[in-house]
Motif scaffolding. Structure first.
Motif, PDB file in Angstrom:
ATOM      1  N   LEU A  84      41.644  32.869  44.924  1.00  0.00           N
ATOM      2  CA  LEU A  84      41.106  34.124  44.402  1.00  0.00           C
ATOM      3  C   LEU A  84      40.752  33.997  42.922  1.00  0.00           C
ATOM      4  N   ASN A  85      41.609  33.350  42.139  1.00  0.00           N
ATOM      5  CA  ASN A  85      41.323  33.157  40.712  1.00  0.00           C
ATOM      6  C   ASN A  85      40.085  32.301  40.497  1.00  0.00           C
ATOM      7  N   ARG A  86      39.908  31.274  41.333  1.00  0.00           N
ATOM      8  CA  ARG A  86      38.697  30.438  41.218  1.00  0.00           C
ATOM      9  C   ARG A  86      37.462  31.253  41.584  1.00  0.00           C
ATOM     10  N   PHE A  87      37.588  32.068  42.613  1.00  0.00           N
ATOM     11  CA  PHE A  87      36.462  32.919  43.022  1.00  0.00           C
ATOM     12  C   PHE A  87      36.073  33.882  41.902  1.00  0.00           C
ATOM     13  N   ARG A  88      37.080  34.362  41.186  1.00  0.00           N
ATOM     14  CA  ARG A  88      36.860  35.344  40.127  1.00  0.00           C
ATOM     15  C   ARG A  88      36.325  34.691  38.852  1.00  0.00           C
ATOM     16  N   ASN A  89      36.840  33.509  38.515  1.00  0.00           N
ATOM     17  CA  ASN A  89      36.588  32.958  37.178  1.00  0.00           C
ATOM     18  C   ASN A  89      35.801  31.652  37.134  1.00  0.00           C
ATOM     19  N   SER A  90      35.651  30.983  38.258  1.00  0.00           N
ATOM     20  CA  SER A  90      34.989  29.677  38.259  1.00  0.00           C
ATOM     21  C   SER A  90      33.664  29.739  39.016  1.00  0.00           C
ATOM     22  N   TYR A  91      32.906  28.666  38.906  1.00  0.00           N
ATOM     23  CA  TYR A  91      31.608  28.632  39.581  1.00  0.00           C
ATOM     24  C   TYR A  91      31.791  28.611  41.103  1.00  0.00           C
ATOM     25  N   TYR A  92      32.686  27.750  41.592  1.00  0.00           N
ATOM     26  CA  TYR A  92      32.981  27.701  43.036  1.00  0.00           C
ATOM     27  C   TYR A  92      34.332  28.364  43.313  1.00  0.00           C
ATOM     28  N   PRO A  93      34.483  29.021  44.482  1.00  0.00           N
ATOM     29  CA  PRO A  93      33.488  29.189  45.544  1.00  0.00           C
ATOM     30  C   PRO A  93      32.453  30.260  45.214  1.00  0.00           C
ATOM     31  N   ARG A  94      31.233  30.083  45.777  1.00  0.00           N
ATOM     32  CA  ARG A  94      30.197  31.121  45.638  1.00  0.00           C
ATOM     33  C   ARG A  94      30.437  32.245  46.639  1.00  0.00           C
ATOM     34  N   ILE A  95      30.973  31.878  47.818  1.00  0.00           N
ATOM     35  CA  ILE A  95      31.208  32.867  48.875  1.00  0.00           C
ATOM     36  C   ILE A  95      32.678  32.807  49.295  1.00  0.00           C
ATOM     37  N   ALA A  96      33.315  33.962  49.385  1.00  0.00           N
ATOM     38  CA  ALA A  96      34.686  34.045  49.899  1.00  0.00           C
ATOM     39  C   ALA A  96      34.668  34.897  51.161  1.00  0.00           C
ATOM     40  N   VAL A  97      35.473  34.498  52.130  1.00  0.00           N
ATOM     41  CA  VAL A  97      35.578  35.246  53.387  1.00  0.00           C
ATOM     42  C   VAL A  97      37.012  35.739  53.511  1.00  0.00           C
ATOM     43  N   THR A  98      37.173  37.031  53.789  1.00  0.00           N
ATOM     44  CA  THR A  98      38.509  37.607  53.889  1.00  0.00           C
ATOM     45  C   THR A  98      38.576  38.561  55.068  1.00  0.00           C
ATOM     46  N   VAL A  99      39.797  38.857  55.486  1.00  0.00           N
ATOM     47  CA  VAL A  99      40.015  39.880  56.504  1.00  0.00           C
ATOM     48  C   VAL A  99      40.534  41.145  55.814  1.00  0.00           C
TER      49      VAL A  99
END
Length: 938
Positions: free
Chosen positions: A514-529
């Motif tokens: 989650l932190n990488r999704f928020r602050n880094s270039y990757y991941p570009r797409i996150a999938v969650t339930v």
């Protein structure tokens, strides 16, 4: 028990009150055996006053401090009526003492207790769970003024750094405190800064009202961690230290509440376990209680949560309780947990419902809706883009004779099978009964195409590649998420880092992903339930792709809220280099989530990774584990709803005549404490009372549970297990890899077109309304021939006024609205916001008949002018002169106008400045500058 039955109601009430007092730390004494030195707090029965004997007089450190008026239990409804009577005792003179009136007054039946602090400005009785501890009363007296009196002297709020809605919320909340309202609700749109608002008023309560301890209550561990971070970074206006340097903040990870903590952050689940003296199942904090299997199990017992007085956590432990995400129904099941504490309750939510308003006594101190937050520029608006496919809408047919995969829904194990009958599946069967990879693939493929052409075009990086905006995909199940991730990586030609799953079930640390999704270039797409559906900030998010419908309207609003967060351009570009500003976000609706009706449902599952065959085998072999029994019960409950009447009848042959409902009930009963105690009590009652030792009672319970476990497990045998497993296979997921899907619709929702029309209309109306007041607009509208005189400062003035008065009309967003209405992309949007604004003004006031990028207009005008110059006088300008003219043109692109004096600054000064231009152009210099200003702005 028989003794209690023979007592009169008054004595029963006294006995209960005595017990409550003892648990709260008081020594209960009769008036004939008074020893005020026996402890800090002494409660003396039937103490004589000059108006008669008081039921109890309370002494702290040998001094009288309060009285208790005892009433029979059947008089609980009349306690407010006897307040005058108890007040008379409090104001009376005690025998032997020349005392002042006693400030702390209780009325109690032993079941219902009311309390009034007569030090309060307008003393008002309130229900309390039990009596306050003597140490607490000693502290209260030491402080002098009561908390409610101290609240009256809170100074005016310093509004520096606060948004208008936050100012209203804090001021109105403090006004509610001063009125002694026990409950208050703050409704504040997602992204508007609820936790920051809470940190603001919590700081003020600690500093100015001398609150002892404040509880910040959440319902997931994730929200607790976020709240802790907010307090750690919060810095008040009147101090240059951080909140955590001034006050101790403790996020509870055990049952220990530090005596020196001033802010406690806890989940409601942990607080319940503390009050019950139970160990907390760690998984209980991962999901919110509405969606949590541990809680569902507690709810399945179909009774209110029993809370008893806990000496180590007295009722006065917290002065204030802040309930985050208060729209959730925690206060239904957990109402007693909140009622336990003698504290003000403050609810925070973006999406209240009727129950929320009811629980907080309809005392809504601040309402700040999403629409208002968008108008204020606090949040960004959204557009809806719809993708529909044939199979998404209509389902398909799997014909007999086809070879297909069948997959266990929970374990993902596949087997290859030839179908012996047709299977006609509908849209609601997708990703439940049937998985069609082509359906998922066509949605993802169309999303990729729509991104580049319509949703966020012009996101081309320096390598010429398209940069996908940060996207959050909502999947139906963990299995569905895996399918989506696999296809996204394939369709976008990317590796593992490009698309990640963010749920509590992944092997990687979900917080790290989650932190990488928020602050880094990757991941570009996150999938969650579910994990980041509510209460989690991911500010760079620009797209929410719904591939699951949502049943709860509040839950859906919370999910939408993930995209509303504003972010400054620099922070956005750190993770999305080609994005200029976040003016809006886009909901891509691939399942009709924006149109469907909503209801709530979520099954219990504790062993999701274990095949049912193994669960059956384990129970048959005598494994007695609560999670195992409950998981098997859950799967059988679902199976019972799926199988046919014929299949149910056949099952009775293998189960000794027991149907699935009976089998399931026995599995659950084996670990139901009420059932265990009931069964044990039958045996205990056979034993003489004097022989009923605690050890013997525990042994009886143990044997009772062993019998219930045996009764449940002996039903299972090889034949029954085999039948259940075979019947169940008819309800596996079919992987339909034969029917190929096609996209039937890919377009902006009509609401988006309506919204775009409204935006263009608002923008045009705003310019019209201000055309005489703002100089640049006056020239564009009234003196178009003077456009050559418009300066950079004039355009900046328009932008600043627009941002202040109409933040929703951000140039980028207005540009996108024009594009939506035209149906074509048109010219590429300029990179500079001011240039976008000039382009829009020219379009709105009719200088340009269609939307054109102003920087491109200048380029084209320059080329046309040079062509004319060369046509009239063959190659009129030398190469060196042309280089200078291009520098002037570039300056006009960025500054809209050029003056002679500008030649003394960058970039002209490095080339020789005004002198060099005069050398090149001679007496024509002034004329050429004048001509270029006029021609380029045409």
């Amino acid at each position: 028990m028989s003794n209690i039955r023979n007592q009169n109601p008054e004595q029963i009430a006294r006995d209960k009150i005595d017990e409550m007092l003892k648990l709260s730390g008081w020594l209960v004494q009769s008036k004939k055996k008074v020893d005020l030195s026996a402890g800090k707090g002494v409660a003396v029965r039937e103490y004589q006053t000059d108006v008669g004997p008081a039921d109890y007089v309370l002494f702290v450190n040998r001094k009288p401090v309060g009285i208790i008026e005892a009433k029979r239990e059947d008089e609980g409804h009349r306690l407010t009526v006897v307040e005058e009577q108890s007040s008379n005792y409090a104001n009376a003179k005690l025998k032997y003492l020349n005392n002042d009136p006693l400030p702390f007054v209780y009325e109690s039946t032993g079941t219902i207790t009311r309390f009034t602090d007569y030090r309060d400005p307008k003393p008002r009785g309130r229900n309390v769970f039990s009596f306050h501890k003597p140490e607490t009363i000693a502290d209260w007296l030491k402080k002098g003024d009561s908390l409610r009196k101290r609240l009256l002297s809170i100074p005016a709020l310093d509004v520096t750094g606060l948004r208008p809605a936050q100012i209203v919320a804090v001021n109105n909340l403090e006004h509610s405190f001063k009125k002694n309202r026990p409950k208050a609700l703050i409704q504040m749109a997602t992204g508007a800064g609820k936790t920051f608002t809470a940190a603001t008023f919590v700081y003020r309560l600690l500093k100015h009202a001398d609150a002892k301890r404040i509880l910040f209550l959440v319902d997931t561990k994730n929200l607790g961690e976020q709240a802790e971070q907010e307090f750690m970074t919060f810095q008040p206006n009147d101090d240059n230290r951080k909140f955590t340097e001034l006050y101790n903040v403790q996020r509870l990870s055990s049952s220990y509440i530090a005596s020196d903590s001033q802010v406690c952050i806890s989940t409601i689940q942990r607080l319940y376990s503390i009050l019950k003296g139970e160990e907390l199942d760690e998984s209980a904090e991962l999901e919110n209680p509405n969606e949590n299997s541990w809680l569902q199990n507690k709810m399945s017992k179909n009774k209110a949560v029993p809370v008893e007085y806990t000496p180590k956590v007295p009722i006065e432990q917290f002065d204030f309780i802040v309930i985050d995400e208060a729209h959730r129904s925690i206060y239904n099941l957990w109402k007693q947990v909140l009622d336990y504490f003698d504290a003000f309750l403050i609810g925070l939510t973006a999406t209240p419902d009727k129950r929320t308003f009811g629980f907080f006594n309809e005392n809504v101190v601040s309402q700040y809706t999403y629409e208002e937050s968008v108008t204020d520029g606090v949040n960004v608006p959204y557009d809806v883009y719809t993708i529909e496919t044939d199979i998404s809408q209509n389902g398909a047919m799997i014909e007999s004779g086809w070879f297909v995969d069948r997959r266990d829904k929970l374990t993902r194990k596949k087997r290859w099978q030839q179908e012996d009958e047709d299977t006609d599946y509908k849209r609601n069967d997708l990703d439940k009964k049937v998985v069609n990879p082509s359906q998922i693939r066509n949605i993802i493929r169309e999303y990729k195409k729509a991104l580049k052409t319509t949703i966020y075009p012009n996101r081309i990086d320096e390598n010429g590649d398209y940069e996908v905006p940060k996207t959050l995909v909502f999947a139906k199940t963990d299995s569905h998420a895996d399918d989506i991730i696999k296809i996204i990586r394939e369709e976008f030609d990317e590796g593992n880092d490009f698309c990640k799953k963010v749920t509590y079930k992944i092997e990687e640390d979900p917080k790290s992903v989650l932190n990488r999704f928020r602050n880094s270039y990757y991941p570009r797409i996150a999938v969650t339930v579910d994990m980041i559906a509510t209460g989690t900030d991911v500010k760079p998010l620009e797209v929410l792709l719904f591939m699951r419908d949502v049943k709860s309207i509040n839950y859906f609003e919370q999910m939408k809220g993930r995209g509303t967060r504003t972010i400054n351009s620099d922070s956005l570009q750190l993770v999305t280099k080609t994005a200029k500003t976040k003016t809006h976000f886009v909901i891509v609706d691939a399942v009709g989530a924006t149109k469907s009706k909503k209801t709530d449902s979520r099954p219990l599952e504790r062993k999701p990774s274990v095949p049912m065959k193994d669960l059956l085998g384990a129970v048959t072999m005598g494994v007695a584990d609560e999670d195992l029994f409950l998981s098997l019960a859950n799967r059988l409950i679902r199976l019972e709803k799926q199988i046919t009447s014929t299949e149910k009848d056949r099952l009775l042959e293998f189960s000794g005549g027991k149907n699935l409902k009976q089998i399931t009930k026995e599995l659950i009963t084996a670990f139901d404490q009420d059932e265990i105690e009931t069964k044990a009590q039958i045996e205990i009652d056979k034993i003489p009372v004097h022989d009923q030792t605690p050890a013997l009672i525990e042994e009886a319970k143990k044997k009772a549970q062993e019998q219930l476990i045996l009764e449940a497990s002996k039903t299972f045998n090889g034949e029954l297990n085999g039948y259940l497993d075979n019947v169940r296979k008819q309800h596996e997921q079919i992987i339909d890899s034969v029917n190929i899907d096609t996209v039937t619709k890919s377009e902006w929702e009509s609401t988006s077109v309506d919204k775009a029309t409204e935006i263009v209309k608002d923008f045009t109306a705003y310019l019209e309304a201000n055309k005489d007041e703002i100089k640049a607009l006056s020239i564009f509208y009234n003196q178009p021939y003077n456009r050559r005189d418009i300066t950079f400062k004039m355009i900046k003035d328009v932008m600043e006024k627009l941002q202040l008065e109409k933040p929703l009309l951000a140039p980028d967003y207005v540009w996108d609205a024009y594009v939506t209405l035209s149906g074509v992309e048109g010219s590429q949007k300029p990179k500079d916001q001011l240039t976008v604004l000039v382009s829009l003004i020219r379009r709105a006031c009719g200088i340009d008949s269609e939307l054109k990028a102003y920087d491109k207009t200048i380029e084209n005008n320059f080329k046309t002018w040079i062509f004319k110059q060369n046509a009239g006088q063959h190659n009129r300008f030398s190469q060196e002169q042309l280089d200078w003219l291009r520098m002037i043109k570039d300056h006009v692109v960025s500054s809209y106008h050029i003056e002679i004096d500008d030649l003394e600054y960058t970039p002209f000064d490095a080339k020789g400045g005004k002198g060099k231009m005069h050398q090149l152009f001679g007496n024509q210099m002034n004329e050429i500058i004048k001509e270029l200003n006029e021609v380029l702005a045409a």
